[in-house]
Design an enzyme around this catalytic site. Structure first.
Site, short mmCIF file in Angstrom:
data_model
loop_
_atom_site.label_atom_id
_atom_site.label_comp_id
_atom_site.label_asym_id
_atom_site.label_seq_id
_atom_site.Cartn_x
_atom_site.Cartn_y
_atom_site.Cartn_z
N SER A 174 0.98 -1.16 0.07
CA SER A 174 0.12 -0.26 -0.30
C SER A 174 0.87 0.99 0.63
O SER A 174 2.01 1.82 0.89
CB SER A 174 -0.71 -0.06 1.62
OG SER A 174 -1.49 1.22 1.59
N HIS B 4 -1.48 -2.45 -4.35
CA HIS B 4 -2.87 -1.63 -3.41
C HIS B 4 -2.85 -0.11 -3.34
O HIS B 4 -2.07 0.49 -2.50
CB HIS B 4 -2.90 -2.06 -2.21
CG HIS B 4 -4.03 -2.08 -1.02
ND1 HIS B 4 -5.61 -3.25 -1.62
CD2 HIS B 4 -4.73 -1.30 -0.54
CE1 HIS B 4 -6.15 -2.34 -0.56
NE2 HIS B 4 -5.38 -1.33 0.04
N ASP C 261 -4.88 3.09 -2.56
CA ASP C 261 -6.30 3.50 -1.74
C ASP C 261 -6.52 4.97 -1.53
O ASP C 261 -6.06 5.83 -1.70
CB ASP C 261 -5.33 3.81 -0.17
CG ASP C 261 -5.19 2.32 0.62
OD1 ASP C 261 -5.94 1.34 0.32
OD2 ASP C 261 -4.14 2.26 0.51
N MET D 215 -9.25 7.85 -0.43
CA MET D 215 -10.12 8.10 0.44
C MET D 215 -11.29 8.98 -0.51
O MET D 215 -10.51 10.61 -0.75
CB MET D 215 -9.55 7.98 1.71
CG MET D 215 -8.17 7.18 2.02
SD MET D 215 -7.61 7.41 3.45
CE MET D 215 -7.01 6.35 3.63
N HIS E 241 -8.80 0.20 -4.02
CA HIS E 241 -9.41 -0.13 -2.40
C HIS E 241 -9.70 1.14 -2.44
O HIS E 241 -9.82 2.89 -1.60
CB HIS E 241 -8.37 -0.16 -1.28
CG HIS E 241 -8.28 -0.04 0.15
ND1 HIS E 241 -7.89 -0.73 1.03
CD2 HIS E 241 -10.60 -0.48 0.49
CE1 HIS E 241 -9.75 -0.25 2.52
NE2 HIS E 241 -10.34 -0.40 1.69
N MET F 235 -12.23 3.54 -0.58
CA MET F 235 -12.89 3.70 1.01
C MET F 235 -13.76 5.96 0.04
O MET F 235 -13.12 6.78 0.26
CB MET F 235 -12.05 4.22 2.11
CG MET F 235 -11.35 3.25 2.03
SD MET F 235 -9.63 2.79 2.98
CE MET F 235 -8.83 3.51 1.78
N MET G 91 -10.88 -5.60 5.81
CA MET G 91 -10.43 -5.10 7.06
C MET G 91 -9.44 -6.06 8.76
O MET G 91 -10.48 -5.75 9.52
CB MET G 91 -10.92 -4.34 7.08
CG MET G 91 -11.23 -3.37 5.95
SD MET G 91 -9.78 -2.39 4.94
CE MET G 91 -8.55 -1.36 5.56
N GLY H 250 -8.49 3.73 7.27
CA GLY H 250 -8.81 5.67 6.76
C GLY H 250 -7.02 5.71 7.02
O GLY H 250 -6.27 7.33 6.38
N GLY I 108 -0.35 2.65 9.11
CA GLY I 108 0.54 2.90 10.79
C GLY I 108 -0.35 2.11 11.73
O GLY I 108 0.35 2.66 12.14
N ASP J 241 -5.73 -6.07 5.01
CA ASP J 241 -5.26 -4.49 4.85
C ASP J 241 -5.02 -4.17 6.50
O ASP J 241 -6.76 -3.80 6.48
CB ASP J 241 -6.64 -4.46 3.86
CG ASP J 241 -5.88 -2.66 3.70
OD1 ASP J 241 -4.92 -2.45 4.01
OD2 ASP J 241 -6.35 -1.56 3.05
N GLY K 52 1.98 -1.95 4.29
CA GLY K 52 2.08 -1.00 3.41
C GLY K 52 3.10 0.04 4.78
O GLY K 52 4.76 -0.40 4.24
C1 DX5 Z 1 -6.08 1.78 5.53
C2 DX5 Z 1 -5.37 1.20 4.30
C3 DX5 Z 1 -4.63 0.90 4.39
C4 DX5 Z 1 -3.33 1.49 5.42
C5 DX5 Z 1 -2.38 0.07 5.39
O1 DX5 Z 1 -7.86 2.33 5.42
O2 DX5 Z 1 -6.96 0.76 3.70
O3 DX5 Z 1 -4.12 -0.07 2.97
O4 DX5 Z 1 -2.47 2.00 4.11
O5 DX5 Z 1 -0.83 0.76 5.71
P1 DX5 Z 1 -0.47 -0.43 7.11
O6 DX5 Z 1 -0.10 -2.25 6.56
O7 DX5 Z 1 0.71 0.48 7.57
O8 DX5 Z 1 -1.29 -0.36 8.14
ZN ZN Z 2 -6.46 -0.48 1.57
#
Ligand code: DX5
Ligand code: ZN
Length: 228
Positions: free
Chosen positions: A10, A35, A37, A39, A70, A72, A141, A146, A149, A175, A197
């Protein structure tokens, strides 16, 4: 068994001003897919990028890399065609955002993309089950969507186990908070598409982290096939 271990970094945790080169770097480090993201600041309390960015990334990385979008966003119906035109490979929407998943699945397919269906931690896997035979991938999930980390939610693993038992050949993605410390739980539960990520992007040696994640998942898949 038709599924295999795939690792999709990610890029949310990367330097967003360098997304193109970060995507290229991840592919060079052995990523199986990317992947991405998206948002909208409404479905989740954060905002990233949309289809214009995806179009640019596609030009930068070329035709081959698989883009798992992804989504969101509160109105996933709105972005199907623009994302397909921009070069998205798979459109992963959230079950919580639509009252008519069947119609959306059909629209995504007609646009030429694969279909992913995501559930937030508070959504049960039984709610996803009626759609499982109509999608290419289920995303469980393991954090509240959102932000990158966050801490891995191990209590989501029974959802993955249940899905794997019910749908032995479905691609199942996890994820959120997934990295070397949590990958064994994901692999044992039956996940085969792994989003990571901060654990990959933040590493000094992303190539080794990606290889490690893939090895753990591949071994679990092999073990499951021998146990059958
Ligand atoms: C969170 C995202 C993830 C995120 C994962 O809402 O959907 O894809 O970037 O990052 P890590 O692996 O750092 O949790
Ligand atoms: Zn994601």
């Amino acid at each position: 068994m038709s599924y295999s271990a795939k690792i999709g970094p990610s890029i949310l945790s990367s330097d967003l001003s360098c997304l193109g080169s970060e995507c290229v770097r991840m592919m060079e480090c052995g990523a199986d897919y990317l992947h991405l993201d998206v948002m909208d600041g409404h479905f989740v309390p954060n905002i990233t990028f949309g289809h214009p960015m995806v179009e640019c990334l596609r030009k930068t990385v070329g035709q081959d890399p698989f883009f798992d979008m992804h989504m969101m966003v509160s109105r996933p119906e709105q972005w199907v065609k623009p994302m397909a035109a921009a070069g998205a490979s798979q459109y992963t929407f959230h079950l919580e955002t639509t009252t008519n998943p069947g119609n959306l699945i059909k629209e995504i397919r007609e646009s030429g993309m694969k279909v992913g269906l995501a559930i937030k931690p508070g959504t049960t896997v039984e709610e996803l089950a009626p759609w499982a035979n109509h999608i290419d991938m289920a995303l469980v999930m393991t954090v509240e969507p959102g932000f990158g980390g966050q801490k891995f939610m191990e209590d989501m693993m029974p959802k993955v186990t249940w899905l794997r038992n019910q749908f032995p050949s479905l691609d199942i993605e996890v994820d959120g908070g997934v990295g070397p410390d949590s990958i064994h739980k994901c692999a044992e539960a039956g996940a085969n598409m792994i989003v990571s990520g901060s654990a990959v992007i933040g590493s000094d040696d992303p190539r080794s982290v990606i290889a490690l994640l893939r090895t753990v998942v591949a071994e679990a898949i092999q073990k499951r096939s021998l146990d059958r």
